[in-house]
Write a protein that holds these residues in place. Structure first.
Motif, PDB file in Angstrom:
ATOM      1  N   PHE A  79       0.863  -1.178   0.000  1.00 36.88           N
ATOM      2  CA  PHE A  79       0.000   0.000   0.000  1.00 36.88           C
ATOM      3  C   PHE A  79       0.904   1.234   0.000  1.00 36.88           C
ATOM      4  N   ASN A 238     -10.407  -2.350  -9.310  1.00 34.10           N
ATOM      5  CA  ASN A 238     -11.793  -2.047  -8.969  1.00 34.10           C
ATOM      6  C   ASN A 238     -12.554  -2.063 -10.296  1.00 34.10           C
ATOM      7  N   ASP A 280     -10.916  -7.627  -8.692  1.00 29.39           N
ATOM      8  CA  ASP A 280     -11.480  -7.678  -7.336  1.00 29.39           C
ATOM      9  C   ASP A 280     -12.994  -7.783  -7.506  1.00 29.39           C
ATOM     10  N   TYR A 282     -16.603  -7.703  -6.605  1.00 25.61           N
ATOM     11  CA  TYR A 282     -17.596  -7.230  -5.624  1.00 25.61           C
ATOM     12  C   TYR A 282     -18.957  -7.011  -6.252  1.00 25.61           C
ATOM     13  N   PHE A 332     -12.423 -11.359   0.654  1.00 25.71           N
ATOM     14  CA  PHE A 332     -11.829 -10.195   1.337  1.00 25.71           C
ATOM     15  C   PHE A 332     -12.497  -9.917   2.685  1.00 25.71           C
TER      16      PHE A 332
END
Ligand code: N0T
Length: 512
Positions: A79, A238, A280, A282, A332
């Protein structure tokens, strides 16, 4: 490849703030409950370089030591300048210094929240810390024993605008598109064969340029990091809506700059030291998940799902993802820090959250290296029950599998047209099947809440067939099959029926 053989990450990702020695106490129990073989967890720039030039890797040391005690591998998430687009994880000495670490500029000339990917000092400082981290890993874990992969930055991009309009960015935008990008990324609209970003990519110029800006930045980190310690590296995304038509960025219809599926080629061109652009997941709709997997699994981009929602409705996708031969998958927010990711994920952060994933990973674990080998050889397939709950077929070599859902274990639905009752536990879609074709007529099948039938195809097309043997059992740790029960009679006459508890079947079928 881990320890010289194919490896499948049966992973979990910890919460964003679980990256401290004290927090790890609430991480390991969840890792164990999910039966994960790998933990993905952040290493933040702010924590390793709290004072410029003074590095502190005590957390990384403790993490690696504890991972070994738990016999779990690590994927470490760097990060740095971008975490979900923001500089939140930069050290305090860097993230407020607009002069030295310039922010992106909007069209009106005002700095915005997001760091500019053209900040030379940002790149230098981020890279210096990343290289210090990789250098430390080399000393700590030289044999790639525990840390198997590194994620560079997290969900890069920018929410509020299509690109940086600062002076450096403007100058770069007016340059010719680099040949490597031109060679890989065609314009979706009629454009020039070469020239500036606008000339070549028209209305997509801003967002493609922005993707290139981030790609060249992470390339610098990855290249320098791998020069000191060569671990596989990836970036995560994303996702944009995989079913929506591609239109230029407008009003936050997606997050530009990151490795969205339409710019993977730009990342490949500008960031050759990044192995994978990873989704990712979602968006829970089964059609979107299937589309995402299709878009990110390419000959030049191995499928890895580093994040996925941790609510129970996502568990069935493990079958689909592992069946597709993915390098790995991790729900996650899996740890017991009392912080829920609802509505993105589960409401609870307890054993009930871990269980739907743990039940499945538990059956894959004893055969994890075999599954990885079969996946590596292209022998595996998988389906998850769709939101429509309709049957699905899987094309195998000379066989075709049909997987159906909400079946009773006995008989065919058509025999009982008046039956209104439905099998317990199937109120919402939660079925899945993963299948490995280990030989011409032999299969390992793992599943839950599903029925699978096999019919001849290819050279077997039209031929009648019978199960030769259907064994329920497991592989022991050494890769030897241990039979527990021989299925026959009612247990095979209507296909092979899985209930809620995931099972492993070793199946031989033959024509006559
Ligand atoms: C993910 C995770 C963590 C209306 C969210 C997903 C993780 C990051 N971001 O818990 O923050 O570090 O990579 C963003 C998905 C937004 C979807 C909004 C739907």
């Amino acid at each position: 490849m881990v320890d010289g053989a194919p490896f499948t990450i049966l992973g979990v990702q910890a919460h964003n703030s679980s990256n401290s020695v004290a927090a790890l106490k609430q991480v390991w129990p969840a890792v164990m409950d999910v039966h994960a073989n790998t933990l993905e967890i952040p290493v933040a720039w702010e924590q390793v370089e709290p004072v410029e030039g003074k590095f502190d890797f005590s957390y990384v040391d403790a993490l690696v030591k504890q991972a070994r005690q738990h016999k779990v591998r690590l994927v470490l998430l760097w990060f740095g300048a971008w975490k979900n687009t923001t500089p939140q994880y930069m050290p305090g000495w860097a993230k407020f210094d607009n002069q030295r670490f310039p922010r992106m500029v909007d069209k009106a000339g005002k700095p915005i929240y997001c760091m500019s990917p053209f900040g030379e000092e940002t790149l230098k400082a981020d890279r210096k810390a990343f290289v210090a981290f990789m250098t430390h890993l080399r000393k700590l874990d030289e044999d790639h024993r525990t840390v198997i992969m590194v994620q560079v930055e997290n969900e890069m991009g920018t929410y509020s605008q299509a690109r940086d309009y600062g002076a450096k960015a403007e100058a770069a935008f007016r340059q010719a598109v680099p040949p490597a990008v031109l060679a890989r990324k065609k314009s979706p609209v009629p454009g020039a064969a070469s020239g500036t970003w606008s000339e070549v990519y028209g209305p997509y110029a801003d967002e493609y340029f922005h993707a290139w800006s981030f790609a060249r930045y992470v390339e610098e980190l990855a290249k320098a990091g791998r020069a000191v310690y060569n671990l596989p590296m990836y970036v995560n995304n994303n996702l944009r809506d995989p079913l929506a038509p591609i239109v230029p960025w407008k009003n936050e219809n997606f997050v530009p700059g990151g490795p969205t599926y339409d710019v993977i080629d730009i990342y490949k061109a500008a960031a050759p030291h990044i192995d994978i652009a990873a989704p990712d997941i979602y968006q829970p709709e089964s059609a979107k998940v299937a589309a995402d997997l299709d878009l990110f699994q390419r000959p030049d981009n191995a499928l890895m799902v580093p994040e996925m929602g941790n609510s129970a409705n996502y568990a069935r996708y493990l079958y689909q993802i592992l069946g597709r031969g993915s390098l790995g998958v991790a729900p996650f927010g899996i740890d017991y820090f009392d912080y829920s990711n609802f509505p993105l994920g589960a409401k609870g952060t307890d054993k009930a959250m871990a269980e739907p994933f743990g039940n499945i990973m538990a059956v894959f674990r004893p055969m994890e290296r075999l599954w990885a080998k079969w996946a590596f050889e292209g022998r595996t397939h998988g389906v998850a029950e769709s939101d429509e709950r309709t049957p699905q077929t899987i094309a195998l070599k000379n066989w075709k599998a049909t997987v159906s859902f909400r079946e009773w274990q006995f008989g065919e639905k058509t025999w009982f047209p008046d039956l209104k009752d439905t099998p317990a536990g199937t109120e919402t879609p939660n079925g899945g099947v993963a299948i490995a074709q280990t030989g011409d007529n032999t299969f390992i099948i793992v599943g839950q809440y599903a029925r699978i039938k096999l019919d001849g195809d290819g050279v077997n097309a039209g031929k009648p067939s019978l199960w030769d043997r259907v064994e329920e059992g497991h592989f022991d740790g050494a890769g030897k099959w241990v039979m527990e029960r021989l299925w026959n009679g009612d247990q095979v006459d209507y296909g092979l029926n899985f209930k809620g508890k995931p099972l492993v079947l070793k199946v031989t079928i033959a024509t006559y």
